[in-house]
Write an enzyme that holds these catalytic residues in place. Structure first.
Site, PDB file in Angstrom:
ATOM      1  NE  ARG A 294     -26.499 -25.410  24.064  1.00 25.82           N
ATOM      2  CZ  ARG A 294     -25.753 -24.610  24.544  1.00 25.82           C
ATOM      3  NH1 ARG A 294     -24.524 -24.326  23.735  1.00 25.82           N
ATOM      4  NH2 ARG A 294     -25.836 -24.220  25.802  1.00 25.82           N
ATOM      5  CG  HIS A 437     -35.595 -25.933  27.160  1.00 25.21           C
ATOM      6  ND1 HIS A 437     -36.508 -26.926  27.818  1.00 25.21           N
ATOM      7  CD2 HIS A 437     -35.782 -26.091  26.231  1.00 25.21           C
ATOM      8  CE1 HIS A 437     -37.311 -27.494  26.798  1.00 25.21           C
ATOM      9  NE2 HIS A 437     -36.705 -27.080  25.522  1.00 25.21           N
ATOM     10  CD  GLU A 438     -29.847 -28.462  26.577  1.00 23.50           C
ATOM     11  OE1 GLU A 438     -28.836 -28.023  26.601  1.00 23.50           O
ATOM     12  OE2 GLU A 438     -30.135 -29.423  27.337  1.00 23.50           O
ATOM     13  N   GLY A 439     -29.816 -23.194  26.921  1.00 21.37           N
ATOM     14  CA  GLY A 439     -29.516 -21.804  26.258  1.00 21.37           C
ATOM     15  C   GLY A 439     -30.472 -20.907  25.686  1.00 21.37           C
ATOM     16  CG  HIS A 444     -27.854 -20.688  21.407  1.00 20.99           C
ATOM     17  ND1 HIS A 444     -26.925 -22.093  21.442  1.00 20.99           N
ATOM     18  CD2 HIS A 444     -28.928 -21.289  22.410  1.00 20.99           C
ATOM     19  CE1 HIS A 444     -27.358 -22.941  22.372  1.00 20.99           C
ATOM     20  NE2 HIS A 444     -28.585 -22.527  22.701  1.00 20.99           N
TER      21      HIS A 444
END
Lengths: 593, 593
Positions: A294, A437-439, A444
């Site tokens: 992240r 992407h990556e959450g 978040h």
């Protein structure tokens, strides 16, 4: 030559704003020195300028192709993938025992920033292999490490993270890929499909090693029944296919050079996967790595925004158009557009966001290095909590702001910026992936407000406040920063009052509590970058006294002023909303849209 | 079938929020009726659904090509260009004498909105021909009108606006294209080059008629020496080439279906141009049309944002992912993402901006119809001043916000939104042009603060305040709108105080006065859209009482609440900056970046 980032600024960030040379006091890094770190950055600059940047446009125009079940990437990328391995980029932070260089992660990330700014697509390949290899070395058996990692380190094999499925994107608890035990201990038959797998297949590597999440038959529902497997495309010894097939290749708006695959596992009931660590601990393992990933994505966003900023800055310095406001004499030549206040505003916006978020990412990576190597339990716990708290902010704020700064870069160029004759339109398209992407940013937001500010009795938040206060006290000693300190201090108070109100809402149930978590995330992004600018301004005022590089430091101080004047006030509108007690987003029904 | 806009909402905007049927009281429109207007919109929907929308993706993938000096566009577009002419879209607002239909511009713009939402690239072709023909009929001689307009109306000939040159984009006063008188009165030899000419050349029309700005040899410097010419690609009678050559075709990020050309005029000293109206009055003529063009661009931006909103709304209603916050039971099926508050926030954001700016554009076009046909001098002057004031806002705010709303559409789809499998990424790319063409946002900021709020002793601003107060008083009669009225009223006051402070800064010179004009423009965009939402909310509360369409109206009221809660507060941060007395954007030097 490097017109896609500022080596001077990166040096400032690493060795002036944070004194990274001190990190060599940690035994793991004791062989290193500032000079050594600078050599690493110089090497990154070299490959970025000579190999990566020249392919930037071409890799966008000549997309990977799916042919006879295989993905073919840009031929120029093959040499680069190999060189990343040969030059030791993939395992640079790992120990000497593993063939690594024991480099601080901070330096590795800073070098990555240079590569990403030069050509984001190409930087994705080693980034993923490092992540996958790191999972194996951290949680795999010695046999697995020996079997898989050496060729990943050398760049011969690609690593991936295979998480997402058609019905399980943000909701990983719903993934259904199955792992059926075989007679061989630790070996399973994998069956399922994974989508959006970055570098999931391509012809620059001999093999692809997927770090894949699946459920062992009979495992509990939800996240508690997810295990981690190594699933190679080809059997590492025999080279025979392992029943992993490429079902599709996604065509996307940007970073087209990196292939994103749709993969099928076990269509012929013959896909072998090797369990990593304990059964049902897969998500925990993955998340341990995901925090680094992240921060990595945050850095990718900063890097693209940096490249766009420098492209628009160069244009603004060269392009004549119009005259200063109030100049009536048309026989005067046109001025460069950088002389117009509104253009400078767009450039200052970009500079303040890119250099401010770069400072935040470097601070986070420095924290990460400390946490990894800190011997003192109490200190480590505090720093770890602070890092956990900052991670969703450091991932999302640069990602979201990258959309706006790359847009400002396009705007500085005007009509030219909209054409493919200049790289800014490509940066604008590439930047759009990072809030996803990556959450996603929404995820978040939930992570920050629903988890990170609360956990460990709010330790992370307390640490953040302590660190901000420390820097505030230091900044107050400079009379030049008086106004900025007043603004920042009052912002800290407003944000704290806001946080208390949010926590009060928690009694009304999770939906009311978290409905505006994304806004709370944004508020904290702005606050953290203000903090980073106060630090940079203080560092610069000190440096200004004994330096001949006055323009650089004065620019930093004025940019800090810009941020406090133009960006920090944006928390007012957000907080006024966050403190409200009416909830149109909850109230609105599907049928009312 | 129409999934790119809401016919229900457009009907509400035209016939409920503004009672457009009353416009038939104006003699010019007396043959028309509400039913008639609805037929026009239905016809637009028909061609949009059947012809334009099906080509949306293909026109993006198969870009126009430059071949042997000619631009070849998507073959499917040829039939559409011709149909636009045959169906009377190009000259619909013109008088019966001219073969037009005497349609209100409001209806024409509303029909355009449907076409643009279906396929923006294809809508550009007739839009430009209308603009060019309008210039000829307004300022040209009868001979010119007879010679050029009939085949433009029929769609056989393309019209363009040829303004920009390599060294004269935002700074039109610096244009250098030359016009040299010939023996023939009114005929000149044109020499120069023009860039970014939309539909500047293509193979769907027999001829291209450029409305071109140039300087007659010996004319005064600056804007006072600019004249307007008709420059056909081919001689209208003989069909012989007129020495207009296509030097290049721009490749761009979006709206790829519309060709943008780089043109050379008179490379062989044989390019004939025909003076329109009086010499040296060209810019004045052009600007008279440009105001309509600017509202048109605002509408383009709304249309693309609308299409993106509806694409993401449809996806959110279908896509299951995750569970309601607090739901721990994983055996429950996943919910549709539209049930998540954060997704509804992104949808409400889009709905509030697209329908709010649509209301503003329709209000402006209604004003424009009134101004064109009003017999009373005083009323006309007031409305004209109000329209002049609103034009930079109505062009820029939808354009700037369209970047954010199309981005929100991408975000709602997540990873899918970044792929070319869904149209949202295309909308995101297409929307990026609007803050650039027909005057950048920065230029409109200068126009608003430096000119429009001041001119005629501030008449436009006074009218705006009067109209807002009128609607405020009406809204106050609904107890449901109490909170919204309080918020809006206090915003009006804050903006007025802010304006006074800005005017005070004028004494410090134009640079200080106008350095943040873009921010002032944004503040007024937010204020005006709040106003439009208060109107819509009041209309909806009234309608709710006697309607069975309760969801539609309740949705409007909740969206108004959303705007007041989430968007209106954003003026706080902007105003706090605008009221400041330090100027980092002026202070910052080129060497300090």
């Amino acid at each position: 030559m490097a017109n896609f980032y500022s080596p001077r600024d990166l040096n400032f960030q690493l060795f002036e704003n944070i004194d990274l040379s001190k990190i060599t006091d940690i035994p793991y890094f004791s062989d290193h020195s500032k000079e050594n770190f600078e050599l690493v950055l110089e090497a990154a600059k070299e490959i970025a300028e000579r190999k990566l940047h020249p392919l930037l446009t071409e890799m966008d125009r000549k997309e990977p192709q799916l042919k006879d079940g295989s993905i073919l990437i840009h031929p120029g990328m093959k040499e680069i993938v190999r060189q990343f391995g040969e030059d030791g980029w993939i395992n640079a932070t790992f120990s000497y025992d593993e063939g690594g260089q024991q480099l601080p992660w901070t330096i590795h990330l800073a070098a990555g920033y240079i590569l990403q700014a030069a050509n984001y697509s190409s930087s994705v390949f080693p980034f993923l292999t490092t992540g996958a290899a790191n999972l194996i070395r951290s949680f795999g058996s010695k046999a697995q490490i020996d079997r898989f990692t050496p060729k990943m380190y050398s760049g011969q094999w690609q690593g991936t993270m295979a998480l997402t499925e058609p019905d399980a994107g943000s909701s990983l608890s719903d993934l259904t890929t199955q792992a059926i035990p075989t007679e061989e201990e630790g070996t399973f038959l994998i069956k399922g499909q994974k989508i959006y797998i970055s570098c999931g297949d391509h012809d620059a590597c001999e093999n692809v090693v997927h770090l894949l999440l699946a459920r062992i038959k009979g495992a509990p529902a939800g996240t508690k029944g997810i295990s981690l497997f190594i699933v190679p495309k080809l059997n590492p010894e025999s080279g025979e296919p392992n029943d992993v097939t490429t079902e599709g290749l996604y065509h996307k708006m940007g970073y087209k050079g990196a292939p994103i695959a749709h993969l099928m596992f076990g269509s012929n009931e013959a896909c072998k996967g090797y369990l990593v660590g304990e059964a049902n601990h897969g998500l925990k393992y993955m998340f341990q790595m995901m925090n680094e990933a992240r921060l990595g994505v945050g850095m990718n966003a900063v890097a693209i925004a940096t490249a766009a900023f420098h492209a628009s800055l160069a244009y603004a310095k060269e392009r004549p158009q119009g005259r200063k406001l109030g100049e009536k004499n048309l026989s005067q030549p046109q001025v460069k557009i950088i002389e117009h206040a509104d253009v400078k505003r767009m450039l200052l916006f970009q500079k303040s966001i890119t250099e401010g978020t770069l400072a935040l990412l470097i601070y986070c990576s420095w924290l990460s290095d400390q946490v990894t190597h800190d011997k003192d339990f109490e200190t480590r716990k505090k720093r770890e909590s602070l890092l956990d708290l900052l991670t969703p902010i450091a991932k999302s704020f640069p990602s979201e702001m990258g959309l706006q700064t790359t847009s400002a870069a396009v705007q500085v160029l005007g009509g030219a910026g909209y054409t493919t004759d200049f790289p800014v339109e490509q940066y604008y398209r590439e930047a759009r992936i990072h809030p996803i992407h990556e959450g996603t940013t929404g995820i978040h937001g939930l992570d920050l407000l629903g988890r990170k500010v609360i956990q460990n009795d709010g330790l992370g938040w307390k640490e953040l406040m302590k660190e901000m206060q420390k820097d505030l006290i230091k900044a107050k000693s400079f009379p030049e920063l008086k106004t900025q300190c007043v603004k920042f201090e009052s912002a800290i108070q407003e944000v704290n009052t806001c946080l208390q109100k949010q926590l009060g809402k928690a009694q009304k149930g999770p939906e009311v509590f978290l409905a505006d978590a994304t806004l709370f995330l944004e508020v904290n992004g702005i606050l953290c970058v203000s903090w980073m600018w106060l630090r940079q301004a203080a560092t610069s005022i000190q440096a200004l006294k004994n330096s001949s590089d006055k323009d650089f430091y004065q620019g930093k101080i004025t940019t800090a002023e810009y941020f406090m004047e133009y960006e920090l006030p944006k928390i007012q509108g957000l907080i006024s909303r966050l403190n409200s007690e009416t909830f149109p987003t909850i109230k609105m029904k599907e049928s009312e849209f």
